[in-house]
Design an enzyme around this catalytic site. Structure first.
Site, mmCIF file in Angstrom:
data_model
loop_
_atom_site.group_PDB
_atom_site.id
_atom_site.type_symbol
_atom_site.label_atom_id
_atom_site.label_comp_id
_atom_site.label_asym_id
_atom_site.label_seq_id
_atom_site.Cartn_x
_atom_site.Cartn_y
_atom_site.Cartn_z
ATOM 1 N N ARG A 231 57.203 -16.247 0.799
ATOM 2 C CA ARG A 231 56.039 -16.285 1.677
ATOM 3 C C ARG A 231 56.495 -16.137 3.132
ATOM 4 O O ARG A 231 57.473 -16.760 3.543
ATOM 5 C CB ARG A 231 55.276 -17.611 1.546
ATOM 6 C CG ARG A 231 54.433 -17.740 0.285
ATOM 7 C CD ARG A 231 53.190 -16.833 0.315
ATOM 8 N NE ARG A 231 52.380 -16.959 -0.888
ATOM 9 C CZ ARG A 231 52.524 -16.224 -1.995
ATOM 10 N NH1 ARG A 231 53.440 -15.275 -2.048
ATOM 11 N NH2 ARG A 231 51.731 -16.412 -3.036
ATOM 12 N N ASP A 255 59.431 -8.997 1.629
ATOM 13 C CA ASP A 255 58.259 -8.468 0.932
ATOM 14 C C ASP A 255 57.001 -9.171 1.422
ATOM 15 O O ASP A 255 55.912 -8.947 0.900
ATOM 16 C CB ASP A 255 58.427 -8.679 -0.582
ATOM 17 C CG ASP A 255 57.354 -7.968 -1.398
ATOM 18 O OD1 ASP A 255 57.126 -6.776 -1.140
ATOM 19 O OD2 ASP A 255 56.739 -8.605 -2.275
ATOM 20 N N GLU A 260 50.628 -11.110 7.315
ATOM 21 C CA GLU A 260 50.281 -10.110 6.297
ATOM 22 C C GLU A 260 48.792 -10.076 5.976
ATOM 23 O O GLU A 260 48.284 -9.058 5.532
ATOM 24 C CB GLU A 260 51.140 -10.260 5.042
ATOM 25 C CG GLU A 260 50.925 -11.505 4.217
ATOM 26 C CD GLU A 260 51.793 -11.480 2.946
ATOM 27 O OE1 GLU A 260 53.018 -11.596 3.068
ATOM 28 O OE2 GLU A 260 51.226 -11.332 1.848
ATOM 29 N N HIS A 292 54.339 -6.740 0.162
ATOM 30 C CA HIS A 292 53.989 -7.676 -0.917
ATOM 31 C C HIS A 292 53.772 -6.909 -2.229
ATOM 32 O O HIS A 292 52.707 -6.948 -2.827
ATOM 33 C CB HIS A 292 52.733 -8.482 -0.552
ATOM 34 C CG HIS A 292 52.768 -9.861 -1.152
ATOM 35 N ND1 HIS A 292 52.516 -10.999 -0.436
ATOM 36 C CD2 HIS A 292 53.040 -10.279 -2.415
ATOM 37 C CE1 HIS A 292 52.616 -12.051 -1.232
ATOM 38 N NE2 HIS A 292 52.942 -11.640 -2.430
HETATM 39 P P1 NAD Z 1 58.695 -22.286 -8.847
HETATM 40 O O1 NAD Z 1 57.673 -23.351 -8.686
HETATM 41 O O2 NAD Z 1 59.194 -21.960 -10.215
HETATM 42 O O3 NAD Z 1 59.966 -22.650 -7.955
HETATM 43 C C1 NAD Z 1 59.877 -23.113 -6.630
HETATM 44 C C2 NAD Z 1 61.111 -23.943 -6.341
HETATM 45 O O4 NAD Z 1 61.056 -24.334 -4.965
HETATM 46 C C3 NAD Z 1 61.189 -25.220 -7.188
HETATM 47 O O5 NAD Z 1 62.456 -25.335 -7.778
HETATM 48 C C4 NAD Z 1 60.931 -26.322 -6.174
HETATM 49 O O6 NAD Z 1 61.605 -27.532 -6.484
HETATM 50 C C5 NAD Z 1 61.493 -25.680 -4.906
HETATM 51 N N1 NAD Z 1 61.047 -26.337 -3.695
HETATM 52 C C6 NAD Z 1 59.901 -26.991 -3.448
HETATM 53 N N2 NAD Z 1 59.900 -27.475 -2.191
HETATM 54 C C7 NAD Z 1 61.075 -27.117 -1.641
HETATM 55 C C8 NAD Z 1 61.661 -27.334 -0.375
HETATM 56 N N3 NAD Z 1 61.046 -28.039 0.574
HETATM 57 N N4 NAD Z 1 62.892 -26.830 -0.163
HETATM 58 C C9 NAD Z 1 63.546 -26.138 -1.120
HETATM 59 N N5 NAD Z 1 63.042 -25.905 -2.341
HETATM 60 C C10 NAD Z 1 61.821 -26.398 -2.590
HETATM 61 O O7 NAD Z 1 58.091 -21.011 -8.138
HETATM 62 P P2 NAD Z 1 58.502 -19.484 -8.371
HETATM 63 O O8 NAD Z 1 57.706 -18.908 -9.471
HETATM 64 O O9 NAD Z 1 59.978 -19.362 -8.397
HETATM 65 O O10 NAD Z 1 57.925 -18.813 -7.022
HETATM 66 C C11 NAD Z 1 58.444 -19.150 -5.746
HETATM 67 C C12 NAD Z 1 57.513 -18.592 -4.683
HETATM 68 O O11 NAD Z 1 57.595 -17.170 -4.696
HETATM 69 C C13 NAD Z 1 56.031 -18.885 -4.927
HETATM 70 O O12 NAD Z 1 55.652 -20.130 -4.381
HETATM 71 C C14 NAD Z 1 55.336 -17.744 -4.231
HETATM 72 O O13 NAD Z 1 54.965 -18.138 -2.933
HETATM 73 C C15 NAD Z 1 56.394 -16.646 -4.147
HETATM 74 N N6 NAD Z 1 56.003 -15.444 -4.912
HETATM 75 C C16 NAD Z 1 56.008 -14.229 -4.291
HETATM 76 C C17 NAD Z 1 55.656 -13.076 -4.994
HETATM 77 C C18 NAD Z 1 55.628 -11.699 -4.379
HETATM 78 O O14 NAD Z 1 54.978 -10.784 -4.927
HETATM 79 N N7 NAD Z 1 56.305 -11.450 -3.266
HETATM 80 C C19 NAD Z 1 55.286 -13.179 -6.340
HETATM 81 C C20 NAD Z 1 55.318 -14.437 -6.947
HETATM 82 C C21 NAD Z 1 55.682 -15.556 -6.230
#
Ligand code: NAD
Length: 326
Positions: A231, A255, A260, A292
């Site tokens: 994000r 991305d 955005e 994105h």
């Molecule tokens: P997930 O919930 O599986 O993993 C997120 C991780 O972040 C977890 O391990 C959590 O413990 C950790 N976390 C939480 N707070 C934290 C902090 N303060 N510091 C460090 N780590 C912390 O999520 P995911 O499926 O791996 O997705 C991650 C992010 O990717 C989503 O939240 C979303 O915003 C983004 N995303 C982007 C796209 C895209 O098209 N660009 C697509 C899907 C997801």
């Protein structure tokens, strides 16, 4: 069920329309993003279906409730667009797609890393003009270098698998380390100090907004490559632009970006004035931004449609809502 579908693009219609027919649901595809100005379009529907750049703040949720909306369907994993407290207060469940293809998202991160490191965007510009000069296109070998992964959830783990394939050493930081992954978890400061490549994969929340700021960049190695497919709000864009322009950062692949909502998924080339920080980043050849599109694979789109409609089905059937954001 009648679903008001916002921010429609051809790829969404192609994946959702045939599947909705199978489920017996009626979808109205609106081109508009869901915002306070467009929420009224949801009248006559049972659910809204929104994506990452739709806006679902308190005023929108209250209006949707008044219009008779019963459930808020998100066709994405991130839920930072929704005021969850107000959704709860209004009794509107928020159902998301927690994992559609974490591999697809990580692969886009890897694509940006490879492209920015080996300057593929610059060679493309040259070779399409029959210019095969390679001066200025030197990269670094990733083999043997250290990658620091912030956030070791689903996508972070996929990124780790890919980078291990390149022969990189992995260190990680997570607010909730997972002891089952066999990773070397370090503090954020240590991650910044040791990493040649940093890739961030944690959710955007009040606690993580601008977690990568001026101080963070100062702690990073000179010549670091920074990747963000999570994000835009996780990173202070001004500090990022400063770090790029000062030469601190070798390359950036993103991305996502902070502004955005105003740009992505549309052709904004005709705008007279652009966001100055985004313009600074885009003007620098060390920065490669995709709009994105990490989710944009056939596999991910199909899964997003299936899980979104399964969520709607579970809601209608009064079943347990396994993908509810609490
Ligand atoms: P997930 O919930 O599986 O993993 C997120 C991780 O972040 C977890 O391990 C959590 O413990 C950790 N976390 C939480 N707070 C934290 C902090 N303060 N510091 C460090 N780590 C912390 O999520 P995911 O499926 O791996 O997705 C991650 C992010 O990717 C989503 O939240 C979303 O915003 C983004 N995303 C982007 C796209 C895209 O098209 N660009 C697509 C899907 C997801």
């Amino acid at each position: 069920m009648k679903i008001a579908f916002f921010d429609t693009k051809s790829y969404w219609k192609d994946s959702f329309a045939p599947m909705a027919e199978k489920y017996g649901y009626e979808i109205t595809f609106f081109n508009e993003r869901l915002t306070p100005a467009t929420a009224h379009l949801a009248a006559g529907h049972d659910a809204t279906c929104s994506f990452v750049n739709d806006e679902v703040p308190a005023e929108v949720i209250r209006e949707l409730k008044d219009l008779g909306i019963k459930v808020l369907l998100l066709r994405c994993a991130g839920f930072d667009s929704v005021d969850l407290a107000v959704a709860k207060e209004c009794g509107l469940p928020v159902l998301r797609v927690p994992a559609y293809s974490p591999q697809s998202v990580a692969e886009q991160g890897a694509a940006l890393l490879m492209a920015i490191n080996r300057k593929c965007h610059l060679s493309y510009q040259r070779t399409t003009k029959f210019n095969f000069d390679i001066a200025g296109l030197t990269g670094i070998a990733l083999y043997g270098k250290t990658a620091g992964i912030i956030g070791t959830g689903k996508i972070g783990q996929c990124m780790i698998d890919i980078l291990k394939g390149f022969g990189m050493n992995i260190i990680a930081y997570d607010a909730f380390p997972n002891p089952n992954l066999g990773l070397e978890y370090v503090t954020l400061d240590e991650l910044y100090a040791r990493s040649d490549v940093i890739s961030i994969h944690c959710p955007l929340m009040p606690a993580t907004r601008h977690m990568v700021d001026k101080d963070a960049f100062a702690k990073m190695k000179d010549g670091v490559i920074f990747i963000n497919v999570a994000r835009g709000g996780l990173v202070d864009s001004e500090a990022l632009a400063d770090a790029v322009e000062s030469g601190k950062v070798r390359g950036v692949g993103m991305d996502v970006c902070e502004v955005e909502h105003e740009y992505f998924f549309e052709d904004r080339s005709n705008l007279e004035k652009h966001d100055p920080t985004l313009a600074r980043l885009l003007a620098n050849e060390k920065v490669l931004i995709s709009g994105h599109q990490a989710f944009l694979t056939e596999e991910a789109l199909e899964q997003m449609a299936k899980v979104t409609l399964d969520n709607a089905k579970a809601f209608l059937a009064g079943e347990e809502l396994v993908n509810e954001v609490k």
